[in-house]
Design a protein around this motif. Structure first.
Motif, short mmCIF file in Angstrom:
data_model
loop_
_atom_site.label_atom_id
_atom_site.label_comp_id
_atom_site.label_asym_id
_atom_site.label_seq_id
_atom_site.Cartn_x
_atom_site.Cartn_y
_atom_site.Cartn_z
N THR A 2 45.45 38.03 6.64
CA THR A 2 45.23 38.57 7.99
C THR A 2 45.14 40.09 7.95
O THR A 2 44.35 40.68 8.69
CB THR A 2 46.38 38.17 8.91
OG1 THR A 2 47.03 37.06 8.35
CG2 THR A 2 45.87 37.83 10.27
N LEU A 3 45.96 40.70 7.07
CA LEU A 3 45.95 42.16 6.99
C LEU A 3 44.59 42.67 6.54
O LEU A 3 44.05 43.63 7.11
CB LEU A 3 47.03 42.62 6.00
CG LEU A 3 48.45 42.65 6.53
CD1 LEU A 3 49.41 42.87 5.40
CD2 LEU A 3 48.58 43.75 7.54
N TYR A 4 44.02 42.02 5.51
CA TYR A 4 42.68 42.43 5.05
C TYR A 4 41.68 42.35 6.19
O TYR A 4 40.87 43.27 6.41
CB TYR A 4 42.22 41.52 3.91
CG TYR A 4 43.01 41.61 2.64
CD1 TYR A 4 43.75 42.73 2.33
CD2 TYR A 4 42.99 40.57 1.72
CE1 TYR A 4 44.46 42.80 1.16
CE2 TYR A 4 43.69 40.64 0.55
CZ TYR A 4 44.44 41.76 0.28
OH TYR A 4 45.14 41.83 -0.88
N PHE A 5 41.76 41.24 6.93
CA PHE A 5 40.78 41.03 8.00
C PHE A 5 40.94 42.09 9.10
O PHE A 5 39.96 42.55 9.68
CB PHE A 5 40.96 39.62 8.58
CG PHE A 5 39.74 39.12 9.26
CD1 PHE A 5 38.60 38.81 8.53
CD2 PHE A 5 39.72 38.96 10.63
CE1 PHE A 5 37.47 38.36 9.15
CE2 PHE A 5 38.58 38.50 11.25
CZ PHE A 5 37.45 38.20 10.52
N MET A 6 42.18 42.50 9.38
CA MET A 6 42.39 43.53 10.41
C MET A 6 41.81 44.87 9.98
O MET A 6 41.28 45.62 10.80
CB MET A 6 43.88 43.64 10.72
CG MET A 6 44.38 42.53 11.61
SD MET A 6 46.15 42.41 11.62
CE MET A 6 46.56 43.38 13.04
#
Lengths: 113, 154, 173
Positions: A2-6
């Protein structure tokens, strides 16, 4: 994950400012946001759980885990290059303002005829 | 009669007290870059920020005695050339950017070979260069006339 | 690692505010919030060198951008109309970019378990070969000093360019 996507979403916000906004300062702000997003993504890739910052200390054992120091060294140069780029862009934007009296791209195009 | 430049007396007094501490911290960060977090880049930007601090508090005349634009440009070029010289001098002992000095004692100040000198070269280069950019930007009038404060351009 | 999500969400909000604010000065200050969030992220991700550099660089970027906006800002500039064709194209681009980015993430190692083939060599040999305790500095100034030389050259060129653009000499009045 999720962090990468944010960070990708942050990149898209910067790209939106760079493409759609007509104010030169807004475009510079978009570029800075893109830089921040890319730097953060690369540091996130090099992160490791339960690890120390890559600085050796006296009496530290051989088996201590460190986070990846290679992206950190490369991003360190990237941040300072970003500062130089912003300085150059601000200089050019101020010159354009002095010549045309506005930061608006479409008005500058009309004034030039 | 000369017009008073810069901000009020309060800001000037506080600036006199704090600026030397900020400058010292920049030197510390750059000198101990091989032992603790920091290094030439961070120290150089802190150096430029302390000079900008003086410029904002005392105006153009106050900072001109300490560092003019010509001096800053000279220091920037000198720092870049110094870093290149450290790299080239590695050729004498084998390879480009070879760390040819002894590595010294671990975890003490004298360790890391050429790293202290590289850090100081980058410190001078980054600090002087960014300060030169700020001086050029700050003394530019809003209507495009450069107020005649940027020393050494004539 | 919930705090990383919270700070990143805050950064996205600040970026949206920075892009959509009317006044330029407000946008610049919101940009400062993005940079300070990035400093916190670097501290949580065990990168103190980067946190120090990002902190001071963000302050200098704010000073430069405030210099560009504070005297020159005019209220008439705040009523700009965007072209909707651009917005639609950009939304399409963002959708495609995010989709391919999501697909590409499947090939990356999981978060928190990086593959460190090169870095393991640096970590185990930094102390013997360079004698420096800070591994980031030993990579920056010893193992990969050639990259740093290129970086110094880029910074030198951009600063010389900025000074050349702004100088008065040789300019028609």
């Amino acid at each position: 994950m999720t962090l990468y996507f944010m960070t990708f979403i942050l990149f898209c916000i910067g790209m939106y400012a760079l493409v759609v906004k007509k104010n030169l300062v807004k475009k510079i702000i978009g570029l800075v946001i893109i830089e921040n997003a890319v730097n953060l993504f690369l540091i996130l890739v090099g992160f490791r759980f339960d690890a120390e910052a890559p600085i050796l200390e006296e009496g530290m054992g051989k088996m201590v885990a460190f986070v990846d120091p290679l992206p950190q060294a490369m991003i360190l140069t990237s941040i300072v290059i970003g500062l130089g780029v912003v300085a150059l862009l601000v200089a050019i934007a101020i010159r354009i303002y002095e010549k045309y009296g506005t930061f608006d791209i479409s008005q500058i195009r009309e004034l030039r005829g | 009669m000369k017009e008073e430049q810069g901000m009020s007396i309060l800001v000037k007094r506080i600036t006199r007290m704090t600026v030397s501490l900020i400058l010292l911290y920049g030197f510390y960060i750059a000198l101990h870059g091989h032992l603790s977090p920091g290094g030439g880049f961070a120290g150089g930007v802190i150096f430029a920020l302390s000079m900008i601090h003086i410029t904002l508090a005392f105006g153009a005349e106050g900072v001109k005695e300490i560092m003019s634009k010509a001096k800053a440009s000279f220091l920037e070029s000198a720092g870049a050339l110094l870093f290149l010289l450290i790299g080239v001098s590695g050729i004498l002992s084998g390879a480009f950017f070879l760390n040819f000095l002894p590595t010294g004692y671990e975890f003490r100040f004298f360790s890391g070979g050429t790293m202290i000198f590289s850090n100081m070269a980058i410190f001078i280069k980054v600090g002087a260069g960014l300060f030169a950019v700020f001086v050029v930007l700050a003394f530019l009038g809003p209507e495009g006339h450069t107020e005649d404060n940027d020393g050494g351009e004539k | 690692m919930i705090e990383l999500h919270i700070i990143l969400f805050f950064m996205i909000l600040a970026a949206l505010i920075a892009v959509e604010m009317r006044g330029l000065l407000n946008s610049v200050i919101a940009l400062g919030a993005v940079g300070m969030g990035l400093v916190l992220q670097f501290l949580l991700l065990r990168a103190p060198d980067l946190a120090i550099v990002q902190l001071v660089v963000e302050i200098l970027i704010l000073i430069l951008l405030i210099r560009a906006t504070v005297k020159l800002d005019r209220p008439s500039e705040s009523t700009l109309k965007e072209n909707w064709a651009y917005v639609l194209c950009l939304l399409l681009f963002a959708g495609v970019f995010l989709w391919f980015g999501y697909r590409a993430l499947e090939g990356l190692p999981l978060f928190g378990a990086p593959e460190m083939n090169v870095s393991d060599y640096y970590i185990s040999n930094a102390m013997e070969q360079t004698g420096a305790a800070n591994i980031v500095t030993s990579i920056l100034l010893d193992f990969r000093a050639y990259d740093t030389l290129g970086e110094v050259t880029v910074l030198f060129t951009s600063i010389v360019g900025a000074i050349a653009v702004l100088r008065k000499i040789g300019r028609k009045q």
